[in-house]
Design an enzyme around this catalytic site. Structure first.
Site, PDB file in Angstrom:
ATOM      1  CB  SER A 115      37.547  64.578 -73.596  1.00  9.69           C
ATOM      2  OG  SER A 115      37.113  64.431 -72.252  1.00  9.69           O
ATOM      3  CG  MET A 116      35.219  69.403 -75.308  1.00 14.53           C
ATOM      4  SD  MET A 116      33.911  69.753 -76.469  1.00 14.53           S
ATOM      5  CE  MET A 116      33.080  71.088 -75.614  1.00 14.53           C
ATOM      6  CB  SER A 149      38.814  66.333 -69.137  1.00 21.08           C
ATOM      7  OG  SER A 149      39.528  67.334 -69.845  1.00 21.08           O
ATOM      8  CE  LYS A 202      40.803  70.729 -72.726  1.00 21.53           C
ATOM      9  NZ  LYS A 202      39.457  70.211 -72.548  1.00 21.53           N
ATOM     10  CD  GLU A 256      39.394  76.265 -75.593  1.00 20.74           C
ATOM     11  OE1 GLU A 256      39.568  75.240 -76.309  1.00 20.74           O
ATOM     12  OE2 GLU A 256      38.428  76.403 -74.830  1.00 20.74           O
ATOM     13  CB  CYS A 261      31.619  57.470 -69.956  1.00 15.19           C
ATOM     14  SG  CYS A 261      30.492  56.873 -71.229  1.00 15.19           S
ATOM     15  CB  CYS A 277      34.379  55.324 -71.909  1.00 17.04           C
ATOM     16  SG  CYS A 277      33.148  54.094 -72.394  1.00 17.04           S
TER      17      CYS A 277
HETATM   18 ZN    ZN Z   1      31.076  54.630 -71.488  1.00 12.59          ZN
END
Ligand code: ZN
Length: 196
Positions: free
Chosen positions: A22-23, A25, A27, A94, A150, A182
């Site tokens: 996800s954003m 994270s 990457k 991306e 989260c 999450c």
């Molecule tokens: Zn959560």
């Protein structure tokens, strides 16, 4: 942490690595970590990103901690084949914004003996698989899924929840328009958001 299974001879060196998540994270940071180590080892490295991703800088792959390396923006994935000359390692950032030819392009590069490292969002803001990423995950030798935290409950997050009303899939200039959630917190948010 991901450890490379490196080989020296050309025909056996080509392979595909995918870094997804996800954003927020990490990457791009992980992509940069791998590419910088290759560059320190004097390997010829080229980095490509889709032209539409111009959030921070036209020429550089920029991770959110400003740990940047130079990259080439390209209109379509097939341009990567033309521009990747005499390289040993190709990085793609991306990747979710690229066209459907990206998997075939990466296969062709890997078959030439090139190490291909692809980073991208695995899901869009509604939790749907994003662009060519599902195909990339299927054909890669190595897949690393990285996670954010989260912001509601502190569990591992793999969804990029959009906090502004906009139904288009691509929203540029947008770091502040997303939060990592999450599964449980993401589902809770979707229930409470009309029109998504
Ligand atoms: Zn959560």
């Amino acid at each position: 942490m991901f450890l490379e299974h490196l080989r020296n001879s050309d025909p056996h060196r080509g392979h595909i690595e995918v870094i997804c998540g996800s954003m927020f994270s990490g990457k791009t940071e992980e992509l940069i970590r791998r590419l910088k180590r290759a560059r320190i080892a004097r390997q010829k490295v080229e980095i490509f990103k889709p032209k539409l991703d111009t959030r921070y800088d036209e020429v550089n792959v920029v991770s959110h901690d400003s740990n940047f390396i130079p990259s080439t923006p390209v209109d379509s994935s097939t341009n990567i084949l033309l521009l990747a000359n005499e390289v040993e390692v190709v990085g793609v950032d991306e990747a979710q914004f690229f066209d459907d030819e990206l998997p075939a392009v990466c296969q062709a590069l890997a078959n030439r003996g090139i190490r291909v490292i692809v980073a991208g969002l695995d899901m869009d803001f509604l939790g749907r698989p994003f662009g060519p990423m599902p195909q990339m995950l299927a054909i890669a030798e190595y897949v690393s899924k990285v996670h954010a935290i989260c912001i509601r409950c502190g569990n591992l997050a793999n969804y990029s929840h959009r906090t502004v009303q906009n139904s288009s899939r691509i929203l540029l200039g947008e770091q502040e328009s997303y939060v990592p959630l999450c599964r449980a917190c993401f589902n809770e948010e979707l229930k409470n958001t009309p029109g998504t």
